[in-house]
Design a protein around this motif. Structure first.
Motif, PDB file in Angstrom:
ATOM      1  N   HIS A  70      19.505  93.401  53.645  1.00 56.41           N
ATOM      2  CA  HIS A  70      18.511  94.442  53.933  1.00 56.41           C
ATOM      3  C   HIS A  70      17.091  94.008  53.565  1.00 56.41           C
ATOM      4  N   TYR A  71      16.963  93.102  52.632  1.00 57.35           N
ATOM      5  CA  TYR A  71      15.641  92.579  52.278  1.00 57.35           C
ATOM      6  C   TYR A  71      15.210  91.495  53.250  1.00 57.35           C
ATOM      7  N   ASP A  74      13.651  92.449  56.629  1.00 59.16           N
ATOM      8  CA  ASP A  74      12.470  93.310  56.641  1.00 59.16           C
ATOM      9  C   ASP A  74      11.206  92.456  56.522  1.00 59.16           C
ATOM     10  N   SER A 367      12.470 104.341  54.121  1.00 57.25           N
ATOM     11  CA  SER A 367      13.801 103.747  54.032  1.00 57.25           C
ATOM     12  C   SER A 367      14.724 104.288  55.116  1.00 57.25           C
ATOM     13  N   ARG A 370      13.704 102.731  58.374  1.00 56.16           N
ATOM     14  CA  ARG A 370      14.089 101.326  58.431  1.00 56.16           C
ATOM     15  C   ARG A 370      15.581 101.170  58.699  1.00 56.16           C
ATOM     16  N   ASN A 374      16.892  99.368  62.131  1.00 60.07           N
ATOM     17  CA  ASN A 374      17.673  98.141  61.997  1.00 60.07           C
ATOM     18  C   ASN A 374      19.078  98.302  62.576  1.00 60.07           C
ATOM     19  N   GLU A 404       9.600 100.769  65.520  1.00 62.51           N
ATOM     20  CA  GLU A 404       9.314  99.728  64.531  1.00 62.51           C
ATOM     21  C   GLU A 404       7.862  99.798  64.054  1.00 62.51           C
ATOM     22  N   ARG A 408       6.658 100.296  60.102  1.00 59.33           N
ATOM     23  CA  ARG A 408       5.726  99.400  59.408  1.00 59.33           C
ATOM     24  C   ARG A 408       4.515 100.154  58.870  1.00 59.33           C
TER      25      ARG A 408
END
Length: 634
Positions: A70-71, A74, A367, A370, A374, A404, A408
């Motif tokens: 997950h990191y 991103d 979160s 995201r 994803n 997206e 951001r």
């Protein structure tokens, strides 16, 4: 003898009466064999087809979406942290921890969060002998998430400050990775963070409080780690705690107080401690009304023997979403508490808690967005329609790309607030940075929460019917996101809070906002691909300031559009600056360009449409209440 039937033959209606099925085996996907006993030899082979369950329901099953680290997936998070954390600290401490945690999120925490969504908390009000116990039962996964929160230092990182001002940014990055997968354990984490900040701020005045609670709130040992509640809302409640708080505090001879009141909405009822507001009863038996009568109290939820501290759990709330979080109506009936603010200074004492919980709310919003984007991105590589996978269709990719951009923008706004908070934590924030943090906190909360509702809903649509099926875990993301615009202040309440920040600083906070935008845009002045976006942000920033100066008489009516304009313009500046300083990555440039194509200043647009005029106000009222059934209330 054996007779074999092709899978393409038709099964006659008399199969059940004329044949006895002895053995069924599957050979290959293209040929299936049916073994029939000898006494069926008079039946023609063409009369049979394999009655497998698989044959009846078909061979296709949609491959489910999956997520990687997950990191690592991103880009915006990684590039922001690289920009703002010194490279030696980032490389040696922050990135390895986030990389490891990002893998844990999608390999372990996601399953625990899903269990919390299906094994909901409940209360056992009485023991078998009729004695009231109000025992709150949470699932094993919820308790495991408590332990993981301690082990990962999701609170302690911010307060141990091993990397000084960057500790808060490190912590908030972990919260962002954790929130949407955590089965809503991010809720008690937010309140625990706020409680730790209160305790830290009260060290000088109440040294016993730090000795008693701070070590537990910031512990990395699961058995020592305490979580905190935040019991402010009462029946009249909501954001108007000044007029809605009826709980009274009766002084005791030993210096403690006994609380009597009814807390109508108390999240994280399983917490170890809580902070709450109450009105001290004076010697004349009276209390002071309004904000001046509210003091802050520290409460330990359980007695030494594990029983509740004169607290009755009346019921758990039946909520639209966030059902994983045990939220209750509580009767405080002589609850032992300790006053930890000057009398009448309760609201001022919880300001740091509100700042933190609002930033946590914004992180939860980012979160959720995201995770949805994803997941939809991965699904687009696995789902086929009309002969091609979804990622082959430009319209589908365009839709996800627009989402997206929203993710951001929300992330950069929230991380910027977290960065400023980190500087304030260690006492190095300038006056201008403190003012900017005061403004960005309500802006980040109100704007990202609305973004989350839009992005999560649109993202859900990209899964088609599967997005509507509970077992996929996707609908829960939408339900749980609905609390984000409500908790810690609705959009309108926070929009008015923005106006309060302007009034208390005589407009100073708006000047800081404008100057900060100009500073950020200057870095992109010579960047050809971003020149148009930079020019638009600069123009919009000036327009918003001019509006506040020349239309102060309609600011109350325009507060919502004004807050949106502040948010969108500032995010535009953040995206432009990030695109340049993060190395001019084409995707960063494109995100900034796309953001700045939208209406950055709806307050100007709607002022030109006369939406804030007295005539429009009257028409708004008439439009809403025409044919209203109870004319006596108008």
């Amino acid at each position: 003898m054996q007779r074999f039937c092709s899978r393409n033959n038709l099964l006659l209606a008399n199969l059940g009466t004329r044949g006895i099925l002895r053995n069924v085996t599957a050979a290959t996907s293209s040929e299936t064999y049916l073994k029939i006993s000898d006494n069926q030899k008079n039946v023609e082979p063409e009369s049979y087809v394999v009655p497998f369950a698989k044959a009846r329901i078909g061979n296709f099953f949609q491959e489910k979406p999956s997520l990687g680290n997950h990191y690592r997936e991103d880009h915006a998070l990684q590039s922001y942290l690289k920009r703002h954390i010194p490279s030696d600290i980032f490389t040696s401490k922050v990135e390895p921890d986030l990389h490891k945690f990002g893998q844990r999120v999608t390999s372990e925490i996601v399953d625990l969060g899903q269990q919390c969504d299906t094994e909901l908390p409940y209360v056992e009000h009485f023991d078998p002998w009729g004695q009231r116990i109000d025992r709150l039962v949470t699932c094993p996964a919820w308790n495991k998430l408590h332990d993981i929160s301690a082990e990962e230092g999701i609170i302690s990182i911010a307060y141990n400050r091993e990397i000084k001002e960057y500790s808060r940014l490190h912590q908030m990055a972990k919260v962002y990775l954790f929130a949407s997968f955590s089965g809503l354990y991010s809720c008690p984490i937010a309140m625990t963070d706020g409680a730790a900040k209160i305790v830290e701020n009260l060290t000088t005045e109440y040294p016993w409080l730090k000795e008693r609670a701070f070590g537990h709130l910031t512990s990395r040992q699961p058995g020592q780690f305490w979580t905190s509640g935040q019991w402010m809302t009462e029946r009249k409640g909501g954001s108007d705690v000044a007029n809605g708080t009826e709980t009274i505090a009766i002084p005791q001879d030993d210096g403690s107080f006994r609380l009597h009141g009814y807390k109508w909405f108390s999240s994280a009822t399983d917490a170890d401690i809580t902070f709450t507001l109450a009105r001290v009863v004076g010697k004349d038996g009276q209390t002071t009304k309004g904000t001046r009568g509210l003091s802050l109290f520290y409460v330990e939820v359980h007695n030494v023997d594990g029983s509740l501290n004169n607290i009755q759990i009346q019921k758990l709330k039946n909520k639209l979403g966030t059902k994983q979080v045990p939220t209750a109506e509580l009767l405080l009936d002589g609850t032992v508490a300790h006053k930890v603010s000057d009398e009448g200074r309760g609201v001022a004492s919880i300001s740091s808690m509100l700042t933190l919980s609002r930033i946590h709310n914004a992180l939860a919003s980012a979160s959720s967005m995201r995770r949805m984007v994803n997941t939809a991105r991965d699904y687009s590589t696995r789902r086929s329609a009309f002969g091609n996978v979804l990622k082959s269709y430009p319209l589908h990719i365009q839709t996800l790309a627009r989402l997206e951009v929203e993710v951001r923008g929300a992330l950069l706004l929230t991380l910027e607030a977290a960065r400023l908070l980190g500087r304030e934590d260690v006492g190095i924030a300038t006056e201008h940075e403190q003012m900017l943090l005061r403004l960005l906190t309500p802006l980040a909360k109100l704007y990202t929460a609305k973004q989350a509702m839009s992005v999560v809903s649109e993202g859900l649509e990209s899964f088609g019917g599967q997005g509507y099926i509970e077992d996929t875990g996707l609908p829960g993301l939408l339900r749980d996101s609905q609390v984000l615009p409500i908790w810690e202040g609705t959009t309108n309440v926070l929009s008015l809070d923005v106006l309060r920040a302007l009034m208390k600083t005589n407009g100073g906070v708006l000047k800081v906002w404008h100057d900060n935008i100009i500073y950020r845009i200057e870095s992109a002045g010579q960047h050809q691909e971003l020149s148009h976006a930079a020019e638009k942000v600069t123009k919009c920033a000036s327009s918003v300031v001019d509006f506040a100066k020349t239309h102060s008489d309609v600011l109350d009516n325009a507060a919502r559009d004004f807050a949106y304009s502040l948010s969108r313009t500032f995010i535009g500046a953040l995206l432009v600056q990030h695109a340049v300083e993060a190395g001019s990555d084409p995707t960063d440039i494109y995100a900034a360009q796309r953001w700045c194509e939208k209406d950055l200043t709806p307050v100007i647009t709607n002022q030109n449409r006369r939406h804030f005029s007295s005539e429009s106000t009257d028409l708004d009222f008439q439009l809403l209440f025409k044919n209203y059934h109870d004319r006596s209330r108008l």
